[in-house]
Design an enzyme around this catalytic site. Structure first.
Site, PDB file in Angstrom:
ATOM      1  N   THR A   1       0.840  -1.201   0.000  1.00  0.00           N
ATOM      2  CA  THR A   1       0.000   0.000   0.000  1.00  0.00           C
ATOM      3  C   THR A   1       0.875   1.251   0.000  1.00  0.00           C
ATOM      4  OG1 THR A   1      -1.776  -1.156   1.133  1.00  0.00           O
ATOM      5  CG2 THR A   1      -1.756   1.234   1.333  1.00  0.00           C
TER       6      THR A   1
ATOM      7  N   GLU B   1      -7.218   3.085  15.565  1.00  0.00           N
ATOM      8  CA  GLU B   1      -7.884   4.262  14.985  1.00  0.00           C
ATOM      9  C   GLU B   1      -7.582   4.371  13.491  1.00  0.00           C
ATOM     10  OE1 GLU B   1     -10.072   6.425  15.994  1.00  0.00           O
ATOM     11  OE2 GLU B   1     -10.216   6.095  18.144  1.00  0.00           O
TER      12      GLU B   1
ATOM     13  N   ALA C   1      -8.991  -0.407   6.879  1.00  0.00           N
ATOM     14  CA  ALA C   1      -9.888   0.645   7.356  1.00  0.00           C
ATOM     15  C   ALA C   1      -9.151   1.970   7.328  1.00  0.00           C
ATOM     16  CB  ALA C   1     -10.351   0.334   8.776  1.00  0.00           C
TER      17      ALA C   1
ATOM     18  N   ILE D   1      -2.498   4.083   7.197  1.00  0.00           N
ATOM     19  CA  ILE D   1      -2.588   4.520   5.800  1.00  0.00           C
ATOM     20  C   ILE D   1      -2.569   6.058   5.757  1.00  0.00           C
ATOM     21  CG2 ILE D   1      -4.092   4.560   3.754  1.00  0.00           C
ATOM     22  CD1 ILE D   1      -4.806   1.606   4.494  1.00  0.00           C
TER      23      ILE D   1
ATOM     24  N   SER E   1       8.602  -7.384  -4.818  1.00  0.00           N
ATOM     25  CA  SER E   1       8.808  -8.809  -5.018  1.00  0.00           C
ATOM     26  C   SER E   1       7.494  -9.549  -4.836  1.00  0.00           C
ATOM     27  CB  SER E   1       9.841  -9.327  -4.010  1.00  0.00           C
ATOM     28  OG  SER E   1       9.738 -10.712  -3.900  1.00  0.00           O
TER      29      SER E   1
ATOM     30  N   LYS F   1     -17.317   3.939   5.668  1.00  0.00           N
ATOM     31  CA  LYS F   1     -17.044   3.870   7.101  1.00  0.00           C
ATOM     32  C   LYS F   1     -17.399   5.215   7.741  1.00  0.00           C
ATOM     33  CE  LYS F   1     -13.250   3.537  10.354  1.00  0.00           C
ATOM     34  NZ  LYS F   1     -11.822   3.295  10.576  1.00  0.00           N
TER      35      LYS F   1
HETATM   36  C1  LIG Z   1      -2.375  -6.305  12.003  1.00  0.00           C
HETATM   37  C2  LIG Z   1      -2.373  -5.035  11.211  1.00  0.00           C
HETATM   38  C3  LIG Z   1      -3.576  -4.394  10.913  1.00  0.00           C
HETATM   39  C4  LIG Z   1      -3.578  -3.194  10.196  1.00  0.00           C
HETATM   40  N1  LIG Z   1      -4.761  -2.540   9.959  1.00  0.00           N
HETATM   41  C5  LIG Z   1      -4.738  -1.309   9.396  1.00  0.00           C
HETATM   42  C6  LIG Z   1      -5.933  -0.570   9.185  1.00  0.00           C
HETATM   43  O1  LIG Z   1      -7.036  -1.032   9.442  1.00  0.00           O
HETATM   44  N2  LIG Z   1      -5.822   0.660   8.646  1.00  0.00           N
HETATM   45  C7  LIG Z   1      -4.628   1.211   8.312  1.00  0.00           C
HETATM   46  O2  LIG Z   1      -4.574   2.355   7.885  1.00  0.00           O
HETATM   47  N3  LIG Z   1      -3.500   0.493   8.416  1.00  0.00           N
HETATM   48  C8  LIG Z   1      -3.523  -0.730   8.961  1.00  0.00           C
HETATM   49  N4  LIG Z   1      -2.371  -1.437   9.094  1.00  0.00           N
HETATM   50  C9  LIG Z   1      -1.144  -0.905   8.523  1.00  0.00           C
HETATM   51  C10 LIG Z   1      -1.147  -1.211   7.019  1.00  0.00           C
HETATM   52  O3  LIG Z   1      -1.272  -2.585   6.815  1.00  0.00           O
HETATM   53  C11 LIG Z   1       0.133  -0.718   6.383  1.00  0.00           C
HETATM   54  O4  LIG Z   1       0.360   0.617   6.739  1.00  0.00           O
HETATM   55  C12 LIG Z   1       0.023  -0.775   4.881  1.00  0.00           C
HETATM   56  O5  LIG Z   1      -0.406  -2.022   4.456  1.00  0.00           O
HETATM   57  C13 LIG Z   1       1.345  -0.450   4.257  1.00  0.00           C
HETATM   58  O6  LIG Z   1       2.205  -1.534   4.316  1.00  0.00           O
HETATM   59  P1  LIG Z   1       3.579  -1.381   3.561  1.00  0.00           P
HETATM   60  O7  LIG Z   1       3.316  -1.086   2.137  1.00  0.00           O
HETATM   61  O8  LIG Z   1       4.398  -0.447   4.336  1.00  0.00           O
HETATM   62  O9  LIG Z   1       4.247  -2.818   3.752  1.00  0.00           O
HETATM   63  P2  LIG Z   1       3.998  -4.231   2.973  1.00  0.00           P
HETATM   64  O10 LIG Z   1       2.574  -4.431   2.623  1.00  0.00           O
HETATM   65  O11 LIG Z   1       4.640  -5.259   3.853  1.00  0.00           O
HETATM   66  O12 LIG Z   1       4.817  -4.075   1.645  1.00  0.00           O
HETATM   67  C14 LIG Z   1       6.208  -4.239   1.617  1.00  0.00           C
HETATM   68  C15 LIG Z   1       6.651  -4.320   0.180  1.00  0.00           C
HETATM   69  O13 LIG Z   1       8.063  -4.423   0.155  1.00  0.00           O
HETATM   70  C16 LIG Z   1       8.424  -5.490  -0.690  1.00  0.00           C
HETATM   71  N5  LIG Z   1       9.698  -6.046  -0.252  1.00  0.00           N
HETATM   72  C17 LIG Z   1      10.111  -6.350   0.988  1.00  0.00           C
HETATM   73  N6  LIG Z   1      11.357  -6.874   0.973  1.00  0.00           N
HETATM   74  C18 LIG Z   1      11.732  -6.894  -0.317  1.00  0.00           C
HETATM   75  C19 LIG Z   1      12.895  -7.325  -1.002  1.00  0.00           C
HETATM   76  N7  LIG Z   1      13.925  -7.853  -0.357  1.00  0.00           N
HETATM   77  N8  LIG Z   1      12.929  -7.211  -2.333  1.00  0.00           N
HETATM   78  C20 LIG Z   1      11.898  -6.677  -3.030  1.00  0.00           C
HETATM   79  N9  LIG Z   1      10.774  -6.249  -2.430  1.00  0.00           N
HETATM   80  C21 LIG Z   1      10.695  -6.363  -1.105  1.00  0.00           C
HETATM   81  C22 LIG Z   1       7.285  -6.482  -0.569  1.00  0.00           C
HETATM   82  O14 LIG Z   1       7.243  -7.377  -1.632  1.00  0.00           O
HETATM   83  C23 LIG Z   1       6.101  -5.521  -0.574  1.00  0.00           C
HETATM   84  O15 LIG Z   1       5.790  -5.172  -1.885  1.00  0.00           O
HETATM   85  C24 LIG Z   1      -2.355  -2.651   9.752  1.00  0.00           C
HETATM   86  C25 LIG Z   1      -1.166  -3.334   9.986  1.00  0.00           C
HETATM   87  C26 LIG Z   1      -1.158  -4.509  10.706  1.00  0.00           C
HETATM   88  C27 LIG Z   1       0.129  -5.220  10.956  1.00  0.00           C
END
Ligand SMILES: Cc1cc2nc3c(=O)[nH]c(=O)nc-3n(C[C@H](O)[C@H](O)[C@H](O)COP(=O)(O)OP(=O)(O)OC[C@H]3O[C@@H](n4cnc5c(N)ncnc54)[C@H](O)[C@@H]3O)c2cc1C
Length: 498
Positions: A16, A342, A51, A346, A40, A79
């Site tokens: 995201t 809360e 949410a 995001i 990846s 929501k």
């Molecule tokens: C239990 C839980 C519930 C949540 N609920 C909410 C919610 O309701 N509302 C909200 O706003 N937020 C929520 N969040 C937070 C939300 O999930 C994240 O902020 C959001 O999904 C962003 O994630 P990200 O993109 O930072 O990480 P990730 O989704 O983990 O993406 C990481 C990316 O990096 C890549 N990557 C990692 N290592 C490598 C590598 N070595 N080589 C190439 N690519 C790599 C992966 O492939 C992936 O594409 C929640 C989080 C958790 C843990």
């Protein structure tokens, strides 16, 4: 950071965070900059985060996203707030509804008038004055920005959506606008002599170089932590939950337009209704329960049939010591973690993107911009942290070890001041750019059982009969307006059904 015009940006990670950053940056920086996302598909994404809060509308507008199209592609629903069940005490629930509560009179916030009369039982519940609450509890929704023929605001809404579909949707948009996507594993981060990041080394031997990097690699923090060793401020003392298990279930009825957060013996459980399924998860403290017990409670508290095995996630609440270090900005889970009570993660991505756009280091000479970015990002993190701690510390679940620990913990001075100010004279003061404004603090303070000793004396300037009439008329207007709204199911079927 080396002084040099910035012509290329590489975003490491395509969850995201990565795709939100790519979609927004390409819109603003467009042809002047090459933007590449390295992700990846073998590693995948965290796959939770469903949410949001109303501020997301600003991001949608910025990337020119059509709201109905977005909801269709992400199985999204509306929501109107978050219902907190059993948080203050078992059997008690309240809502943090978005939008206004009541209407202020003569510089005095509405709640002082309500507080003056509520003790006698004549003023109804605080939530009788929330249009969002009334619509939410009746399962109703429409895009009403103003209640017709009144000066009252309409509904304030955010979204629930499928996290994996959201990233994919933004990825399509961003790539159409020119973002280059590389599907490969990053095996190492190459640095220059001065310590700046020079390139990402991929497992297949390629190197992806850039002037500026955004670390969106999730909890791993490949650039910001593993390469730059930025450090992490651990907030587990205040927010001791460190694990979650998430499971999707089949819908058992029409989706309600709000998130539910139910307090359990050592944490809490979320329920997020989507068009095609319901998202559920149990956030808990491993010091007070086991993974087996947490799983059992989670599955025992869902309504529909589980559609997968619960997925276990581990985290440490806190934030990176710097969110912009050298030529790397981190966003999303790479920047830190605040539990989703809360729905703010995001939002933190969105605000980091906005801030980076405002402070973008086009010329590479950016020491003051970097300082400002870090100052503002840290303040934002700490503000949200305080708001979340409030839900835990103000509890009356006496005799339950986890909740007893939360009730007796020391809290940040900033939060203590907010609670004491409310106790003293029902005062709540926020700056205009604070994420949570008066009505948010009010609902959570009151909902968690914090009671003021006095109200503002100026409410006495309104004669008791006039005050009662004002409150009665407001309640009636809002109740009638809520009755006229269609159900969320009808609204979605008409506008944005998947
Ligand atoms: C239990 C839980 C519930 C949540 N609920 C909410 C919610 O309701 N509302 C909200 O706003 N937020 C929520 N969040 C937070 C939300 O999930 C994240 O902020 C959001 O999904 C962003 O994630 P990200 O993109 O930072 O990480 P990730 O989704 O983990 O993406 C990481 C990316 O990096 C890549 N990557 C990692 N290592 C490598 C590598 N070595 N080589 C190439 N690519 C790599 C992966 O492939 C992936 O594409 C929640 C989080 C958790 C843990």
């Amino acid at each position: 950071m080396t002084q040099k015009e910035i012509r290329s940006v590489v975003i490491a990670g395509g969850g995201t965070a990565g795709w939100m950053a790519a979609a927004a940056l390409v819109r603003v920086l467009g042809p002047r900059m090459t933007i590449t996302v390295v992700e990846s598909s073998e590693i995948g994404i965290v796959g939770v985060g469903e949410a949001t809060i109303p501020a997301i509308a600003g991001f949608n507008r910025m990337i020119k996203l059509d709201e109905d199209d977005f909801l269709r592609h992400t199985q999204g629903t509306f929501k109107l707030g978050i219902e907190f069940v059993d948080w203050w005490e078992k059997g008690q629930s309240y809502m943090h509804a978005f939008g206004p509560v009541g209407r202020d009179l003569a510089y005095i916030p509405f709640h002082h008038y309500w507080l003056r009369d509520q003790a006698s039982g004549s003023a109804g519940s605080l939530w009788d004055y929330s249009f969002n609450f009334l619509a939410a509890k009746q399962g109703r929704f429409a895009r009403v920005e103003r209640i017709p023929d009144t000066p009252l605001a309409g509904l304030a809404w955010a979204f629930h959506f499928d996290a994996s579909l959201y990233g994919a949707y933004l990825s399509t948009i961003a790539q159409k606008m020119g973002v280059r996507r590389i599907d490969a594993k990053i095996s190492a981060v190459a640095q220059k002599e001065d310590g700046d990041v020079r390139a990402l080394r991929l497992e297949d031997g390629r190197e992806v170089a850039a002037d500026f990097f955004i670390d969106c690699t999730g909890f791993r923090g490949l650039l910001i932590e593993q390469a730059l060793e930025t450090g992490y401020d651990d907030w587990s003392h205040w927010l001791p939950c460190d694990r979650a298990q998430a499971v999707p279930t089949a819908n058992t009825g029409p989706a309600v337009p709000y998130t539910r957060a139910t307090a359990l013996e050592a944490g809490w459980q979320w329920r997020i209704p989507l068009q095609h399924r319901t998202g559920n998860g149990h956030v808990y403290c491993s010091g007070h329960t086991t993974d087996e017990r947490a799983r059992e409670l989670l599955l025992g508290n869902v309504a529909g049939q589980a559609l997968a095995e619960p997925k276990l996630l581990k985290f440490t609440t806190g934030r990176r010591k710097l969110l912009w270090n050298r030529n790397v900005v981190c966003m999303g889970l790479a920047s830190g973690f605040l539990e989703p009570l809360e729905s703010t993660s995001i939002h933190l991505i969105q605000i980091a993107i906005q801030r980076l756009i405002l402070l973008f280091p086009h010329d590479g000479d950016c020491e003051q911009r970097r300082r400002e970015f870090n100052r503002a990002a840290i303040a934002e993190y700490e503000y949200i942290r305080d708001f979340i701690i409030l839900h835990y510390v103000a509890n009356n679940r006496v005799g339950e070890p986890f909740w007893d620990q939360c009730r007796s913990m020391s809290i940040p001075d900033s939060l203590r001041h907010k609670i004491e100010l409310f106790r003293e004279t029902a005062g709540i003061f926020c700056s205009s750019d604070d994420l949570f404004q008066l009505t948010s603090w009010l609902q959570v303070l009151w909902g968690q059982g914090v009671r003021p000793r006095a109200t503002h004396p100026f409410v006495e300037a309104v004669a008791p009969g006039d005050r009662a009439g004002y409150l009665r008329d407001l309640r009636a207007l809002l109740a009638q307006a809520a009755q006229k709204l269609p159900s969320q199911a009808e609204f979605i079927a008409k506008h944005c059904s998947s």
